[in-house]
Write a protein that holds these residues in place. Sequence first.
Motif, short mmCIF file in Angstrom:
data_model
loop_
_atom_site.label_atom_id
_atom_site.label_comp_id
_atom_site.label_asym_id
_atom_site.label_seq_id
_atom_site.Cartn_x
_atom_site.Cartn_y
_atom_site.Cartn_z
N LYS A 189 5.14 4.51 8.18
CA LYS A 189 4.53 3.38 7.48
C LYS A 189 5.35 3.01 6.24
CE LYS A 189 0.20 1.81 5.40
NZ LYS A 189 -1.19 2.19 4.98
N LYS A 190 5.79 4.02 5.51
CA LYS A 190 6.60 3.76 4.31
C LYS A 190 7.97 3.21 4.69
CE LYS A 190 4.37 7.19 1.31
NZ LYS A 190 3.40 7.78 2.24
N ASP A 226 8.13 9.11 6.62
CA ASP A 226 6.84 8.47 6.91
C ASP A 226 7.08 7.08 7.50
OD1 ASP A 226 4.47 6.71 6.25
OD2 ASP A 226 3.68 8.63 5.54
N PHE A 257 10.93 0.34 -5.54
CA PHE A 257 10.29 1.65 -5.51
C PHE A 257 10.37 2.36 -6.86
CE2 PHE A 257 10.87 1.74 -0.71
CZ PHE A 257 9.51 1.67 -0.44
N ASP A 287 0.83 -1.21 0.00
CA ASP A 287 0.00 0.00 0.00
C ASP A 287 0.86 1.26 0.00
OD1 ASP A 287 -2.13 1.73 0.13
OD2 ASP A 287 -2.41 1.50 2.30
N HIS A 288 1.44 1.56 -1.17
CA HIS A 288 2.30 2.73 -1.34
C HIS A 288 1.81 3.51 -2.55
CE1 HIS A 288 5.81 5.27 -1.92
NE2 HIS A 288 6.37 4.80 -0.82
N MET A 291 7.90 -0.40 4.88
CA MET A 291 7.78 -1.05 3.58
C MET A 291 9.14 -1.34 2.94
SD MET A 291 4.65 1.16 1.94
CE MET A 291 3.09 1.35 2.82
N THR A 292 10.19 -0.68 3.40
CA THR A 292 11.52 -0.91 2.81
C THR A 292 11.97 -2.36 2.98
OG1 THR A 292 12.67 -0.23 4.84
CG2 THR A 292 12.22 1.48 3.20
N ASP A 332 2.34 11.32 1.40
CA ASP A 332 1.86 11.31 0.01
C ASP A 332 1.85 12.70 -0.62
OD1 ASP A 332 1.54 8.63 0.28
OD2 ASP A 332 -0.65 8.61 0.13
N GLU A 342 9.98 8.39 -2.18
CA GLU A 342 9.57 7.10 -1.62
C GLU A 342 9.14 7.18 -0.16
OE1 GLU A 342 13.11 6.48 -4.44
OE2 GLU A 342 12.72 7.66 -2.64
#
Length: 383
Positions: free
Chosen positions: A271-272, A269, A134, A79-80, A275-276, A359, A355
């Motif tokens: 949350k992001k 961020d 990404f 979810d990115h 994701m890494t 947003d 990345e």
Amino acid sequence: MIKHQLNFKILQRIKSSRKFRPECCSPTKRKKSIEVMAPQVRLQGVDDKLQKLLDTNMDEAPARRRAREAFKDIQLNIDHILFKTPTDGLKIKESYEVNSRGLEIFSKSWLPETSQPKAILCYCHGYGDTCTFFFEGIARKLASYGYGVFAMDYPGFGLSEGLHCYIPSFEMLVDDVIEHFSKVKEQPEFNALPSFLFGQSMGGAVALKIHLKQPSGWNGAILVAPMCRIADDISPPWLLAQVLIGVAKFLPKQKLVPQKNLAEAAFKDLKKREMTAYNVVAYKDKPRLQTAVEMLRTTQEIESRLEEVSLPLLILHGEADIVTDPSVSKALYEKASSSDKKLILYEDAYHSLLEGEPDEMIVQVFNDIISWLNEHSSKFTAR
């Protein structure tokens, strides 16, 4: 005296690492030491079979390729915002090609399916990174605006052949990139189009080195948080750096350079940042000694040659970046001999502008890039 003490401490760490355990150790003991050293990162939604791939040693390309293939669909469904650009109307191609040094290089392209590109963008990725995670989302976005996007994984990075994240020579790496992108630009359907370099972080240094080797070869460059100097918060103290440079002559491939968590430093961020972990072929270990030395030498060279930069420039940097130094982006803007140059600094933004920001910031940075590209591609096309 201090230098000798540091040398002794580093040698002690080398001796204690599993790669330097005596061959006389029993297989059982050696196996146990490997199990202790193996990273245990459990990703949400990943079963035991995929987890085994994740825990595999990624030093060589075949292991990285297997992991990427297994995780590809999972990666592209996180979810990115980058992965929300549809692929309808895009022609996407992946390929492997052996270069002049005999290394198998992975590359990828994203093109508008039904129209000629406005221009071509040749992308240079950052340290430890790849063009398959990404950047996939970044490239889709650029291609959806009518640009042809081309990228490659450097030797030893991502899916390309070579020891993971090992740079024996930055000059050689740059020559490999020039070789690949020259072939792209020579293709009949692209050779009359404007061509731009697009570099992020260490890729910014690669792009600048390409320009310095090919002063008239490109119509412009977009540099996002370019590595013209490594920030003081990330680089080791001067004395330790000198010791590491000395040790690198004897143990160039060893992972001994101390480093902070780059995801934590680069992604604002939270949350992001999490994701890494899904970028399974990214290099996440300590930098190899020779790689660190080459990056240090390259940044020193670029910083001393800023006045020689002469192509149209768009420089984007977060003011809160603690990975690459935004003050050197300011110096690049001020010292570059380019008559056409623009610097945008984003207040409170971190290193990974495209990345790792909220947003709304990512959209803003994209809009700035697209606006600059539209202006400059039409300018060259109209000639």
